[in-house]
Scaffold this active site. Structure first.
Site, PDB file in Angstrom:
ATOM      1  N   GLU A 175       3.033   4.493   0.887  1.00 53.85           N
ATOM      2  CA  GLU A 175       4.155   4.556   1.829  1.00 53.85           C
ATOM      3  C   GLU A 175       3.813   5.456   3.023  1.00 53.85           C
ATOM      4  OE1 GLU A 175       8.410   3.203   2.024  1.00 53.85           O
ATOM      5  OE2 GLU A 175       6.454   2.478   1.390  1.00 53.85           O
TER       6      GLU A 175
ATOM      7  N   ASN B 168      17.790   3.123  -1.142  1.00 56.79           N
ATOM      8  CA  ASN B 168      17.189   4.443  -0.961  1.00 56.79           C
ATOM      9  C   ASN B 168      17.919   5.299   0.067  1.00 56.79           C
ATOM     10  OD1 ASN B 168      15.117   4.578  -2.889  1.00 56.79           O
ATOM     11  ND2 ASN B 168      13.843   3.210  -1.677  1.00 56.79           N
TER      12      ASN B 168
ATOM     13  N   HIS C  67      11.452  -5.705  -0.473  1.00 58.93           N
ATOM     14  CA  HIS C  67      11.384  -4.474  -1.262  1.00 58.93           C
ATOM     15  C   HIS C  67      11.735  -4.781  -2.708  1.00 58.93           C
ATOM     16  CE1 HIS C  67      13.260  -0.394  -2.456  1.00 58.93           C
ATOM     17  NE2 HIS C  67      11.999  -0.454  -2.834  1.00 58.93           N
TER      18      HIS C  67
ATOM     19  N   LYS D  73       0.174   1.372   6.844  1.00 61.06           N
ATOM     20  CA  LYS D  73       0.781   0.042   6.853  1.00 61.06           C
ATOM     21  C   LYS D  73       0.525  -0.679   8.184  1.00 61.06           C
ATOM     22  CE  LYS D  73       4.326   0.948   3.358  1.00 61.06           C
ATOM     23  NZ  LYS D  73       3.930  -0.070   2.367  1.00 61.06           N
TER      24      LYS D  73
ATOM     25  N   VAL E 111       0.841  -1.196   0.000  1.00 61.09           N
ATOM     26  CA  VAL E 111       0.000   0.000   0.000  1.00 61.09           C
ATOM     27  C   VAL E 111       0.879   1.251   0.000  1.00 61.09           C
ATOM     28  CG1 VAL E 111      -1.891  -1.180   1.176  1.00 61.09           C
ATOM     29  CG2 VAL E 111      -0.200   0.066   2.538  1.00 61.09           C
TER      30      VAL E 111
END
Length: 366
Positions: A51, A149, A99, A56, A49
């Protein structure tokens, strides 16, 4: 909509001859539902869903109620704290991060994020899933942004600061692509919806970034709206410099009391790449990766780091860690604590060692 997207992706793969023969019809392979209770019976559940930590945690609270007791509960978050998500369930040992880099059916990288209490057999199951999906899977620890990231955020925050100080999106992006990366910071943001994603993430955290915020509020969301950091001709994807963006950036600089100046390409490259190396050193120091080369794998497979430069950590070894350390100290003195060299970098530089152990600085200079 989900079924149509999957069908479209399969059709595209079939046209390119990338689907195995004899594949079962989609209706036999895929079952869709809007009822959370229908996750019962699944041995692996992957949440993907928006971020948002609150969202979450709500989803995982529901999964905890309906999923089988031995189910593996995975989140596809790209930045958020896996352990905090896990604590929204009564079984944090069953939670890990998977991820998938976007688009997931194309990109060959999977970051497997091991939580503080994740069971070892569930980590093994995640690795087996990656193998069966023919993904390069890298196990990482829990920290903001994980590996890929975290370096990306360090670079992009510096790119925004450079906008404030006098650089423009097209110059920054050109320096990065000439370095060998497939896309620059702002070109990528326009393509991938980064303006909206960044704005909403900052809203959740109560943060402000005046350039990105103004672009969002002006409806400049990137390629899909025909304008973002760049402007786009109808039906075209080529980024074109936009005087309106220049005006926004210059107005922000004035309001912040920053006197804009010209930058050389070398200055930009140093301020964009060295923070990535430094952040990578911190990841190794913190035990977020098993080895420095894992960072290189993530950046080669997930972000298109040029193969001939080997990844950020290998690139640092080629530059020489003593030289990297020295330049970070100079940047720290001029620009502040964000450039303070990682302790591991200081130690390795002093000992004449490397991150990867494959290339000594004196060999690289030869």
């Amino acid at each position: 909509r989900a079924r149509d997207t999957v069908a479209g992706n399969l059709e595209s793969l079939a046209k390119r001859g990338r689907l195995p023969e004899g594949l079962a019809p989609l209706d036999e392979m895929l079952r869709t539902s809007t009822r959370m209770a229908d996750v019962a019976g699944a041995n692996l559940i992957i949440e993907a869903v928006w971020e948002s930590m609150a969202l979450k945690k709500t989803v995982f609270g529901e999964l905890d109620r309906h999923a089988d007791a031995d189910a593996l509960l995975a989140t596809n978050t790209s930045t958020l704290d896996i352990d905090e998500i896990a604590r929204s369930t009564a079984r944090p040992e069953s939670v890990l991060g998977l991820h998938f880099f976007s688009p997931a059916h194309v990109m060959g990288l999977l970051e497997l994020v091991r939580g503080e209490r994740t069971r070892a057999d569930f980590v093994a199951a995640g690795l087996d899933l990656g193998r069966r999906m023919r993904k390069t899977t890298v196990v990482v620890g829990v920290c903001h942004g994980f590996v890929g990231n975290r370096l990306f955020i360090a670079r992009d925050r510096e790119a925004v600061r450079l906008l404030y100080e006098g650089a423009l999106p097209e110059q920054i992006d050109r320096v990065l692509t000439e370095f060998g990366l497939p896309m620059g910071t702002f070109d990528l943001a326009d393509m991938g919806g980064g303006i909206e994603l960044g704005y909403r993430a900052r809203q959740d955290r109560g943060e402000v970034e005046p350039v990105g915020d103004r672009l969002f509020l002006a409806g400049r969301l990137g390629q899909r709206t025909g304008k973002g950091f760049y402007r786009y001709e109808p039906g075209k994807r080529r980024p074109l410099p936009d005087p309106e963006v220049t005006q926004i950036i210059e107005a922000v600089s004035r309001e912040m009391g920053i006197e804009r100046r010209r930058f050389t390409d070398d200055e930009l490259r140093e301020r964009l790449i060295l923070p990535m190396i430094n952040e990578g050193a911190k990841l190794v120091e913190e035990g977020m990766v098993l080895r420095a080369s894992d960072i290189d794998v993530v950046w080669q497979k997930g972000f298109g780091w040029p193969d001939w430069k080997g990844g950020p950590m290998y690139h640092a070894d080629r530059l020489g860690l003593a030289a990297v350390h020295e330049r970070l100290l100079a940047l720290q003195e001029r620009h502040g604590e964000r450039f303070r060299p990682a302790e591991l970098l200081r130690v390795l530089a002093a000992q004449g060692r490397t991150f990867t152990g494959e290339l000594a600085a004196d060999t690289a200079a030869a």
